[in-house]
Motif scaffolding. Structure first.
Motif, PDB file in Angstrom:
ATOM      1  N   SER A 171      -3.533 -25.645 -15.649  1.00  0.00           N
ATOM      2  CA  SER A 171      -4.107 -25.445 -14.316  1.00  0.00           C
ATOM      3  C   SER A 171      -3.775 -24.079 -13.729  1.00  0.00           C
ATOM      4  CB  SER A 171      -3.589 -26.524 -13.368  1.00  0.00           C
ATOM      5  OG  SER A 171      -2.193 -26.369 -13.156  1.00  0.00           O
ATOM      6  N   GLY A 172      -2.775 -23.400 -14.287  1.00  0.00           N
ATOM      7  CA  GLY A 172      -2.324 -22.124 -13.742  1.00  0.00           C
ATOM      8  C   GLY A 172      -1.226 -22.251 -12.720  1.00  0.00           C
ATOM      9  N   LEU A 173      -0.668 -23.451 -12.562  1.00  0.00           N
ATOM     10  CA  LEU A 173       0.329 -23.706 -11.525  1.00  0.00           C
ATOM     11  C   LEU A 173       1.510 -22.748 -11.603  1.00  0.00           C
ATOM     12  CD1 LEU A 173       1.594 -25.401  -9.265  1.00  0.00           C
ATOM     13  CD2 LEU A 173       2.378 -27.015 -11.024  1.00  0.00           C
ATOM     14  N   VAL A 174       2.074 -22.569 -12.797  1.00  0.00           N
ATOM     15  CA  VAL A 174       3.270 -21.737 -12.944  1.00  0.00           C
ATOM     16  C   VAL A 174       2.939 -20.272 -12.682  1.00  0.00           C
ATOM     17  CG1 VAL A 174       5.075 -20.999 -14.529  1.00  0.00           C
ATOM     18  CG2 VAL A 174       4.299 -23.368 -14.552  1.00  0.00           C
ATOM     19  N   GLY A 175       1.824 -19.811 -13.231  1.00  0.00           N
ATOM     20  CA  GLY A 175       1.424 -18.429 -12.999  1.00  0.00           C
ATOM     21  C   GLY A 175       1.120 -18.147 -11.539  1.00  0.00           C
ATOM     22  N   ILE A 176       0.501 -19.106 -10.850  1.00  0.00           N
ATOM     23  CA  ILE A 176       0.222 -18.951  -9.418  1.00  0.00           C
ATOM     24  C   ILE A 176       1.527 -18.832  -8.641  1.00  0.00           C
ATOM     25  CG2 ILE A 176      -0.680 -20.156  -7.392  1.00  0.00           C
ATOM     26  CD1 ILE A 176      -2.869 -21.305  -9.285  1.00  0.00           C
ATOM     27  N   ALA A 177       2.506 -19.666  -8.977  1.00  0.00           N
ATOM     28  CA  ALA A 177       3.809 -19.586  -8.318  1.00  0.00           C
ATOM     29  C   ALA A 177       4.444 -18.212  -8.541  1.00  0.00           C
ATOM     30  CB  ALA A 177       4.728 -20.692  -8.827  1.00  0.00           C
TER      31      ALA A 177
ATOM     32  N   ALA B 112       5.346 -15.391  -5.746  1.00  0.00           N
ATOM     33  CA  ALA B 112       6.747 -14.995  -5.590  1.00  0.00           C
ATOM     34  C   ALA B 112       6.971 -13.506  -5.820  1.00  0.00           C
ATOM     35  CB  ALA B 112       7.623 -15.809  -6.536  1.00  0.00           C
ATOM     36  N   GLY B 113       5.920 -12.753  -6.147  1.00  0.00           N
ATOM     37  CA  GLY B 113       6.051 -11.311  -6.230  1.00  0.00           C
ATOM     38  C   GLY B 113       6.048 -10.696  -7.604  1.00  0.00           C
ATOM     39  N   ALA B 114       5.632 -11.447  -8.640  1.00  0.00           N
ATOM     40  CA  ALA B 114       5.508 -10.839  -9.967  1.00  0.00           C
ATOM     41  C   ALA B 114       4.496  -9.686  -9.896  1.00  0.00           C
ATOM     42  CB  ALA B 114       5.056 -11.866 -10.988  1.00  0.00           C
ATOM     43  N   CYS B 115       4.778  -8.596 -10.588  1.00  0.00           N
ATOM     44  CA  CYS B 115       3.870  -7.446 -10.521  1.00  0.00           C
ATOM     45  C   CYS B 115       2.617  -7.663 -11.358  1.00  0.00           C
ATOM     46  CB  CYS B 115       4.591  -6.171 -10.952  1.00  0.00           C
ATOM     47  SG  CYS B 115       5.092  -6.128 -12.699  1.00  0.00           S
TER      48      CYS B 115
ATOM     49  N   ALA C 158     -11.594 -22.042 -16.988  1.00  0.00           N
ATOM     50  CA  ALA C 158     -12.420 -22.036 -15.780  1.00  0.00           C
ATOM     51  C   ALA C 158     -11.643 -22.574 -14.586  1.00  0.00           C
ATOM     52  CB  ALA C 158     -13.682 -22.861 -16.011  1.00  0.00           C
ATOM     53  N   ALA C 159     -10.915 -23.674 -14.800  1.00  0.00           N
ATOM     54  CA  ALA C 159     -10.126 -24.256 -13.718  1.00  0.00           C
ATOM     55  C   ALA C 159      -9.028 -23.303 -13.266  1.00  0.00           C
ATOM     56  CB  ALA C 159      -9.517 -25.583 -14.181  1.00  0.00           C
ATOM     57  N   LEU C 160      -8.412 -22.622 -14.209  1.00  0.00           N
ATOM     58  CA  LEU C 160      -7.349 -21.673 -13.891  1.00  0.00           C
ATOM     59  C   LEU C 160      -7.868 -20.572 -12.970  1.00  0.00           C
ATOM     60  CD1 LEU C 160      -4.962 -20.326 -16.657  1.00  0.00           C
ATOM     61  CD2 LEU C 160      -5.486 -19.044 -14.603  1.00  0.00           C
ATOM     62  N   GLY C 161      -9.049 -20.047 -13.282  1.00  0.00           N
ATOM     63  CA  GLY C 161      -9.625 -19.000 -12.449  1.00  0.00           C
ATOM     64  C   GLY C 161      -9.930 -19.487 -11.042  1.00  0.00           C
ATOM     65  N   LEU C 162     -10.456 -20.697 -10.941  1.00  0.00           N
ATOM     66  CA  LEU C 162     -10.752 -21.266  -9.626  1.00  0.00           C
ATOM     67  C   LEU C 162      -9.475 -21.512  -8.830  1.00  0.00           C
ATOM     68  CD1 LEU C 162     -13.528 -23.814 -10.654  1.00  0.00           C
ATOM     69  CD2 LEU C 162     -13.855 -21.724  -9.322  1.00  0.00           C
TER      70      LEU C 162
ATOM     71  N   GLY D 221      -5.402 -17.262  -3.629  1.00  0.00           N
ATOM     72  CA  GLY D 221      -5.388 -15.855  -3.259  1.00  0.00           C
ATOM     73  C   GLY D 221      -4.543 -14.969  -4.139  1.00  0.00           C
ATOM     74  N   VAL D 222      -4.461 -15.284  -5.438  1.00  0.00           N
ATOM     75  CA  VAL D 222      -3.667 -14.469  -6.358  1.00  0.00           C
ATOM     76  C   VAL D 222      -4.522 -14.021  -7.534  1.00  0.00           C
ATOM     77  CG1 VAL D 222      -1.524 -15.628  -5.722  1.00  0.00           C
ATOM     78  CG2 VAL D 222      -2.829 -16.459  -7.681  1.00  0.00           C
TER      79      VAL D 222
END
Length: 215
Positions: A80-86, A90-93, A106-110, A116-117
């Motif tokens: 789902s992208g949950l970890v990457g969104i977090a 949190a400020g990853a470059c 597709a779900a990850l992109g949505l 807003g990331v």
């Protein structure tokens, strides 16, 4: 799919499965007219839910933003992208998400857009290749099956050898390499398939350490 806050992670909203979402069609797209009535109900796509390993890793990152702040990050098996969104919140470059399922991509992109990331998606299995050019690999719930763990561990070892730090989130699944892990934190979060009223699953965030040579 309903866009709702993630249990135990109200800072993040994901498009999530519900009884009327029709995700069963992605598992059995053909007409069900001849289906065996006694056959088990197919499981919906894994990326439509938050798994405990990803949820606990995301919670840790949001509670400890310095773990990712200013760093380039790979979300391995992103779903789902949950970890990457977090990590992005949190400020990853830079956040790169590796995912093999086209619907998951597709779900990850949505999901990223809804939060807003910006996340760069790598389509396909990267575990057979060289270490990514990142500072940190986030591996949430990647030890749920023997075949998956057998592919992931050599890749993670190559990452460690290249100086890449690895954080693992997991509720204690069967193929977790416990002897290689140092516990950083533990949270209680819902797991995949658990009902709202179910007891929360104790899940850990670990640092993966290099395998030590035998004495």
């Amino acid at each position: 799919m309903h866009l709702v806050p993630v249990p135990a992670l109200p800072e993040i909203r994901l498009y999530t499965a519900h009884p009327g979402s029709g995700l069963r069609r992605l598992v059995e797209p053909e007409d069900d007219a001849g289906a065996d009535a006694d056959a088990p109900e197919p499981q919906p796509p894994y990326w439509a839910y938050a798994w405990a390993g990803g949820a606990v890793l995301a919670r840790y990152i949001l509670d400890h933003p310095m773990s990712v702040a200013g760093r380039s990050v790979l979300d391995l098996g992103a779903g789902s992208g949950l970890v990457g969104i977090a990590a992005a919140k949190a400020g990853a470059c830079e956040v790169v998400a590796a995912e093999i399922d086209r619907n998951g991509i597709a779900a990850l992109g949505l999901n990223a857009a809804a939060n807003g990331v910006a996340i760069t998606v790598v389509d396909g299995d990267i575990t057979g290749g060289p270490p990514p050019l990142v500072d940190l690999v986030l591996a949430g719930d990647v030890f749920y099956g023997q075949d998956v763990a057998a592919r992931v561990m050599p890749f993670l070892d190559r990452c460690l050898a290249a100086g890449v730090e690895i954080l693992v989130g997991d509720p204690g699944r069967a193929y977790l390499p416990r002897s290689r892990l140092r516990l950083l934190a533990e949270y209680k979060v819902p797991d995949f398939g658990e009902t709202r009223d179910a007891a929360l699953t104790p899940s850990g965030v670990f640092r993966l350490e290099a395998e030590t040579a035998p004495a």
